[in-house]
Every structure is written in C-alpha cells, then in structure tokens.
Write a protein that holds these residues in place. Structure first.
Motif, PDB file in Angstrom:
ATOM      1  N   TYR A 154      -5.677  -0.921  -7.371  1.00 35.41           N
ATOM      2  CA  TYR A 154      -5.965   0.507  -7.364  1.00 35.41           C
ATOM      3  C   TYR A 154      -5.811   1.034  -5.941  1.00 35.41           C
ATOM      4  N   GLU A 155      -4.709   1.741  -5.682  1.00 33.60           N
ATOM      5  CA  GLU A 155      -4.320   2.063  -4.320  1.00 33.60           C
ATOM      6  C   GLU A 155      -5.192   3.111  -3.665  1.00 33.60           C
ATOM      7  N   SER A 156      -5.898   3.929  -4.435  1.00 34.16           N
ATOM      8  CA  SER A 156      -6.673   5.010  -3.835  1.00 34.16           C
ATOM      9  C   SER A 156      -7.968   4.515  -3.224  1.00 34.16           C
ATOM     10  N   SER A 157      -8.326   3.273  -3.457  1.00 38.93           N
ATOM     11  CA  SER A 157      -9.565   2.720  -2.915  1.00 38.93           C
ATOM     12  C   SER A 157      -9.272   1.875  -1.684  1.00 38.93           C
ATOM     13  N   ALA A 158      -9.891   2.221  -0.564  1.00 41.22           N
ATOM     14  CA  ALA A 158      -9.680   1.447   0.667  1.00 41.22           C
ATOM     15  C   ALA A 158     -10.252   0.049   0.554  1.00 41.22           C
ATOM     16  N   LEU A 159     -11.294  -0.107  -0.267  1.00 37.17           N
ATOM     17  CA  LEU A 159     -11.928  -1.412  -0.433  1.00 37.17           C
ATOM     18  C   LEU A 159     -11.019  -2.396  -1.161  1.00 37.17           C
ATOM     19  N   LEU A 160     -10.095  -1.847  -1.945  1.00 42.67           N
ATOM     20  CA  LEU A 160      -9.228  -2.707  -2.744  1.00 42.67           C
ATOM     21  C   LEU A 160      -7.836  -2.822  -2.131  1.00 42.67           C
ATOM     22  N   LYS A 161      -7.746  -2.633  -0.839  1.00 40.21           N
ATOM     23  CA  LYS A 161      -6.474  -2.713  -0.146  1.00 40.21           C
ATOM     24  C   LYS A 161      -5.867  -4.111  -0.288  1.00 40.21           C
ATOM     25  N   ARG A 162      -4.702  -4.188  -0.875  1.00 38.11           N
ATOM     26  CA  ARG A 162      -3.922  -5.427  -1.007  1.00 38.11           C
ATOM     27  C   ARG A 162      -4.634  -6.487  -1.845  1.00 38.11           C
ATOM     28  N   VAL A 163      -5.312  -6.073  -2.869  1.00 40.49           N
ATOM     29  CA  VAL A 163      -5.882  -7.034  -3.818  1.00 40.49           C
ATOM     30  C   VAL A 163      -4.790  -7.432  -4.804  1.00 40.49           C
ATOM     31  N   ARG A 164      -4.569  -8.741  -4.940  1.00 39.84           N
ATOM     32  CA  ARG A 164      -3.532  -9.237  -5.853  1.00 39.84           C
ATOM     33  C   ARG A 164      -4.154 -10.217  -6.844  1.00 39.84           C
ATOM     34  N   TYR A 165      -3.407 -10.470  -7.885  1.00 37.56           N
ATOM     35  CA  TYR A 165      -3.893 -11.370  -8.932  1.00 37.56           C
ATOM     36  C   TYR A 165      -3.201 -12.727  -8.817  1.00 37.56           C
ATOM     37  N   CYS A 166      -3.983 -13.801  -8.766  1.00 34.14           N
ATOM     38  CA  CYS A 166      -3.447 -15.161  -8.694  1.00 34.14           C
ATOM     39  C   CYS A 166      -3.447 -15.764 -10.090  1.00 34.14           C
ATOM     40  N   GLU A 270       3.768 -10.671  -1.174  1.00 34.78           N
ATOM     41  CA  GLU A 270       4.336  -9.330  -1.062  1.00 34.78           C
ATOM     42  C   GLU A 270       5.817  -9.390  -0.699  1.00 34.78           C
ATOM     43  N   TRP A 271       6.189 -10.344   0.134  1.00 35.53           N
ATOM     44  CA  TRP A 271       7.590 -10.473   0.537  1.00 35.53           C
ATOM     45  C   TRP A 271       8.454 -10.896  -0.648  1.00 35.53           C
ATOM     46  N   ILE A 272       7.946 -11.834  -1.437  1.00 37.98           N
ATOM     47  CA  ILE A 272       8.708 -12.339  -2.584  1.00 37.98           C
ATOM     48  C   ILE A 272       8.755 -11.309  -3.709  1.00 37.98           C
ATOM     49  N   ASN A 273       7.610 -10.682  -3.971  1.00 41.01           N
ATOM     50  CA  ASN A 273       7.482  -9.775  -5.127  1.00 41.01           C
ATOM     51  C   ASN A 273       7.416  -8.304  -4.730  1.00 41.01           C
ATOM     52  N   TRP A 274       8.078  -7.918  -3.638  1.00 44.58           N
ATOM     53  CA  TRP A 274       7.940  -6.542  -3.151  1.00 44.58           C
ATOM     54  C   TRP A 274       8.445  -5.518  -4.161  1.00 44.58           C
ATOM     55  N   LYS A 275       9.384  -5.907  -5.011  1.00 47.17           N
ATOM     56  CA  LYS A 275       9.894  -4.971  -6.015  1.00 47.17           C
ATOM     57  C   LYS A 275       8.872  -4.688  -7.115  1.00 47.17           C
ATOM     58  N   LYS A 276       7.810  -5.478  -7.155  1.00 44.43           N
ATOM     59  CA  LYS A 276       6.775  -5.289  -8.174  1.00 44.43           C
ATOM     60  C   LYS A 276       5.597  -4.473  -7.645  1.00 44.43           C
ATOM     61  N   TYR A 277       5.610  -4.174  -6.339  1.00 42.35           N
ATOM     62  CA  TYR A 277       4.526  -3.394  -5.734  1.00 42.35           C
ATOM     63  C   TYR A 277       5.088  -2.064  -5.234  1.00 42.35           C
ATOM     64  N   PRO A 278       4.660  -0.957  -5.801  1.00 43.87           N
ATOM     65  CA  PRO A 278       5.238   0.360  -5.474  1.00 43.87           C
ATOM     66  C   PRO A 278       5.171   0.724  -4.000  1.00 43.87           C
ATOM     67  N   GLU A 279       4.103   0.321  -3.293  1.00 48.63           N
ATOM     68  CA  GLU A 279       3.966   0.740  -1.900  1.00 48.63           C
ATOM     69  C   GLU A 279       5.021   0.135  -0.980  1.00 48.63           C
ATOM     70  N   PHE A 280       5.733  -0.913  -1.453  1.00 54.22           N
ATOM     71  CA  PHE A 280       6.786  -1.527  -0.651  1.00 54.22           C
ATOM     72  C   PHE A 280       8.178  -1.010  -1.020  1.00 54.22           C
ATOM     73  N   GLN A 281       8.223  -0.046  -1.895  1.00 50.71           N
ATOM     74  CA  GLN A 281       9.507   0.453  -2.382  1.00 50.71           C
ATOM     75  C   GLN A 281       9.824   1.824  -1.790  1.00 50.71           C
ATOM     76  N   LEU A 282      10.972   1.904  -1.176  1.00 50.55           N
ATOM     77  CA  LEU A 282      11.475   3.169  -0.642  1.00 50.55           C
ATOM     78  C   LEU A 282      12.647   3.597  -1.523  1.00 50.55           C
ATOM     79  N   VAL A 283      12.426   4.633  -2.316  1.00 51.76           N
ATOM     80  CA  VAL A 283      13.445   5.097  -3.261  1.00 51.76           C
ATOM     81  C   VAL A 283      14.351   6.105  -2.560  1.00 51.76           C
TER      82      VAL A 283
END
Length: 317
Positions: A154-166, A270-283
């Motif tokens: 959830y990107e709008s929460s600063a507490l959840l910055k870069r939380v990923r699922y293993c 993030e480097w491997i799966n950057w296409k799956k994370y919107p914040e790393f995508q520059l359209v």
C-alpha cells in the motif's frame, strides 16, 4: 488429552525430521569434502587453475549424485546445516593439521574469526528480517494486489514503504531483498546490515584459511609434491583450500552486487521484478503516429550514494 498427545506427536515428528535433515547434511558435507581430496591426490603437480576446474567438476558430480539419492530416500538436506557443517569441517582441518605451521598470534586471530562467524550465522538464523505480523497496524493496511504471483504494498502509507511478500516464508517483509536459503531466512530491513557483516566475515575467514593452508602446504612441500608424497592430511589441506577459494570467488561477486544495491538504494527483488512494481515503471507515451508505449526502469528511492549508504546504516528494526 487427545489434543496434547497429538501436539506431542507433531513435536516429535518435527524433531525427527530436523535430525534427519541434519544427518543427511552432515553425510553430504563429509562426502563432498573427502571427494575433493581426490583432486590434489591424483593431480598434485597440476596448476591451480586446473585443480580449481577439477574441483568444480567434482562438486557438481557429488551434489548431483546427492540430490538423486535424496529423492530416492525422501530425506532432504538443510541449507543452514550445510553451511555450518562445512565451516566445522574446515575448522577441524585447521585445528588438527594446519595449526602446527601457523604462528601463535595468527592462530588466535583465525580462531576468533571462526568463532565470531559461528555467532553471526546463529544470530541471522533467528533474526527478524522485518516481519509484518498478522493483526498489526501494518498488516491491516496491506492491500494484497497480486501481479504475476508477487504481492505489492500500500504505497500511500509511509510505514509500509517497500513491504514485499516472500513466497518461501509466506509473509510480508519490510525492505525485502531476497530469501537466503543458506541462512534459512529472509534478508530484509532489520537484518540486511547483519547479512553484509556476515558476508565480510565469510570472505575474511576464508581468505585467512587460504593463506594459512598455503603456508602449511609450502612448509610441507605438498603443492610441489608427487602423487606418493601427498597423503590424506596433505590432500585435505589442499582440497579445503581449493574449496575456500571457490567460495571466495562467488562470494566476492555476491558481495559486490549487494554493495551496488546499497549505493543505489535498490533491493535484489526490486531489480529482478521491477516490472511488477508500479513505482519502478516510467511509462513513455507514444509519439504522434506511433501506436505503442514504452515502459522503462526508474528508481524512486535513489537519493545519491552518500544518502543511500547513510539510510542503509541508519535503518532500525
């Protein structure tokens, strides 16, 4: 009463499973290390490059054979146990063989290095990588947006910055970098610094052992000896030195990669799966007359080398 008995059975089954995996791991380590002694025993006069190449061939063969046997038996190894047993084996070779040719001060330093390495490995095995537990305020805010099997945050929460699922741990991890099979744990926000310290510890300890074993081999004239002069003890020293050298080679590459990640403030996942994370995508929108758009990589967390390193060192669990 039945519930208590069922719990006891589950605990016993879990204990026997762990003991079985540790036993298989110990056998595989012994088989691997003693198989490596064949290289210096039969090719004592060969160059270092040839012996390293042959050691890789032996390792691949033994590990492949071990995997095939494990599938038949149905008992698998434990990666952390493999790490610990290999470390114990090399330490035993040092104590019983190599130490006699090493000066007193260097001997103390090497034993301290190995002891600290053991403590570090035990610490990271049980460390919290930044787990977001169920029922916590962070967990309640997570929105499970599955994209190609990867969970986002959830990107709008600063507490959840870069939380990923293993997927391996089946848990949300703050600052998730990767799941490390060797340590049986995730590497995340809370234990990333410890992970890097451990990498340095492995590199320095293995480099120290290479220097000590080389000194012993030269003193015993093993490296220049003939087939008949290289006994089991000498072969063990050279084979463990070759094993340590192979470890150093890939760990230097691994360590360099993580230094790069720290300097640019990006995680392996993030480097491997950057296409799956919107914040790393520059359209990039298509120009007039073109009917396609391009998606390029951007790193929104890169604040410059110094700031990135400072952020890495100041992270608290």
């Amino acid at each position: 009463m039945h519930q208590i008995q069922d719990q006891r059975k589950k605990v016993l089954a879990s204990c026997f499973k762990r003991i079985g995996r540790c036993t298989v791991s110990c056998i595989l380590v012994l088989l691997t290390q003693f198989s490596l002694t064949l290289v210096p025993h039969f090719f004592p006069a060969s160059s270092l490059l040839i012996q390293l190449t042959l050691s890789v061939v032996v390792l691949v063969f033994v590990l492949g054979l071990g995997r095939w046997c494990r599938r038949i038996v149905g008992v698998y190894t434990s990666a952390p146990a493999l790490v610990l047993f290999n470390l114990i084996f090399i330490w035993a070779v040092y104590i019983f063989i190599v130490r006699q040719a090493i000066p007193y001060f260097i001997n103390i330093v090497f034993n301290i290095e190995v002891t600290l390495l053991f403590l570090g490995v035990c610490s990271i095995l049980s460390s919290d990588p930044g787990l977001v537990t169920h029922g916590s305020s962070d967990a309640n805010k997570l929105i499970e947006t599955e994209v190609f099997g990867v969970e986002a945050h959830y990107e709008s929460s600063a507490l959840l910055k870069r939380v990923r699922y293993c997927k391996s741990c089946k848990a949300y991890i703050k600052g998730f970098d990767h799941h490390c099979p060797a340590f049986g744990n995730c590497i995340g926000q809370n234990n990333y610094v410890l992970f890097m310290i451990l990498l340095v510890g492995f590199l320095t300890t293995e480099a120290s052992y290479i220097v000590c074993s080389s000194q012993f081999s030269r003193g015993s004239q093993i490296l220049d000896g003939t087939w008949f002069e290289t006994d089991l003890a000498g072969s063990l020293v050279v084979s463990t030195m070759l094993f340590s050298l192979l470890q150093v080679i890939w760990q230097v590459v691994f360590f360099t990669w993580h230094l790069y990640c720290i300097c640019f403030n990006i995680r392996t996942d993030e480097w491997i799966n950057w296409k799956k994370y919107p914040e790393f995508q520059l359209v990039i929108q298509s120009q007039s007359g073109e009917s396609f758009t391009r998606v390029m990589f951007k790193n929104p967390y890169d604040n410059g080398y110094l700031q990135n390193v400072k952020e890495f060192l100041s992270v608290k669990g």
